[in-house]
Design an enzyme around this catalytic site. Structure first.
Site, PDB file in Angstrom:
ATOM      1  N   GLY A 102       0.822  -1.201   0.000  1.00  0.00           N
ATOM      2  CA  GLY A 102       0.000   0.000   0.000  1.00  0.00           C
ATOM      3  C   GLY A 102       0.855   1.249   0.000  1.00  0.00           C
ATOM      4  CB  CYS A 103       0.020   4.758   0.802  1.00  0.00           C
ATOM      5  SG  CYS A 103       0.808   6.373   0.931  1.00  0.00           S
ATOM      6  CG  PHE A 104       5.793   5.231  -0.411  1.00  0.00           C
ATOM      7  CD1 PHE A 104       5.140   6.426  -0.180  1.00  0.00           C
ATOM      8  CD2 PHE A 104       6.443   5.070  -1.640  1.00  0.00           C
ATOM      9  CE1 PHE A 104       5.133   7.449  -1.122  1.00  0.00           C
ATOM     10  CE2 PHE A 104       6.441   6.087  -2.591  1.00  0.00           C
ATOM     11  CZ  PHE A 104       5.784   7.276  -2.327  1.00  0.00           C
TER      12      PHE A 104
END
Length: 271
Positions: A102-104
């Protein structure tokens, strides 16, 4: 900042290939005004006004966003990640690990706060384009995923430990994204550096699959490591630079994870 220094900053942003065309037009206009007889404060004030609508929606490209934050006096604009610190200095006791989940923004803090972690870098990997930028990856145009590359001290924390942390902060049953992050750029993947890491990751994935913790199949991929491209400065150590915003994102992610687990329990067939 002196006018000459500001003109140099504008020039670098204009040449930056990641700068969008509309942003570049505004920067060129400001640079030309400064190069003639424009007042530094007046020119930057007009530039700030033109960028403000997109900045408030967090929709400027990362490097331009850093510049905007400096213009408005936000200390976040001065926070520069030292990319030089992210390197292996002793290959006998240090390794790399790469995880996509997912979003870092949400993938740094769970690892960086562990003992034995030397550095965590947000970036892009697994795609077909060299040196991709955030716009390209977030649009799903390059095949890359957002990921974190971790350098760790094997004397203090093992690769097995990192894999276990990874399972705790991701949803291994969702191949189309992670929680509120949807799209191919957010799919869960473990990128292994060598055969030993592959064996550890596969054994851990198998154990998770057999544990009964999830009613759905485990779909997290395990792939050979590919070139890792660092994300822009704005994205590095996001949880430190914007703790309030990160907290809200993390809470939402946690709430979705809890809801999903409840749904899985409800769907699980009775014996």
């Amino acid at each position: 900042m002196k006018k000459d220094e500001e003109i140099t900053t504008l020039y670098n942003l204009i040449l930056n290939p990641n700068t969008r065309d509309w942003e570049r037009e505004q920067l060129i206009k400001a640079k030309e005004e400064l190069a003639t007889s424009g007042s530094l404060k007046e020119v930057l004030d007009r530039l700030e006004v033109s960028f403000r609508p997109l900045a408030l929606r967090q929709n400027l490209t990362p490097d331009v966003m850093d510049f905007y934050l400096r213009m408005v006096g936000d200390p976040l604009g001065e926070a520069q990640y030292d990319f030089a610190q992210h390197e292996i200095t002793d290959a006998t006791v240090q390794e790399r690990a790469v995880f996509a989940g997912g979003c870092f923004w949400c993938m740094v803090e769970p690892f960086e706060t562990q003992e034995g972690i030397i550095s965590v870098l947000s970036g892009y990997t697994g795609g077909d384009v060299t040196q991709p930028n955030y716009d390209q990856v977030s649009g799903g145009y390059t095949g890359h995923v957002e990921a974190v590359e971790i350098i760790f001290d094997t004397r203090k924390i093992s690769y097995q430990d990192l894999v276990e942390i990874y399972w705790q902060v991701t949803d291994p049953t969702d191949e189309f994204g992670q929680f509120q992050d949807r799209g191919v750029q957010y799919r869960p993947i473990i990128f292994v550096q060598n055969e030993e890491q592959r064996k550890i990751a596969e054994a851990s994935r198998q154990a998770l699959s057999e544990s009964g913790r999830y009613a759905k199949p485990i779909v997290t991929s395990i792939l050979p490591a590919q070139p890792f491209w660092p994300a822009e400065n704005y994205h590095q150590q996001f949880y430190r630079k914007q703790p309030k915003r990160y907290k809200k994102i993390k809470q939402t992610r946690h709430q979705l994870a809890v809801m999903q687990k409840l749904t899985k329990v409800w769907r699980k067939p009775k014996n």
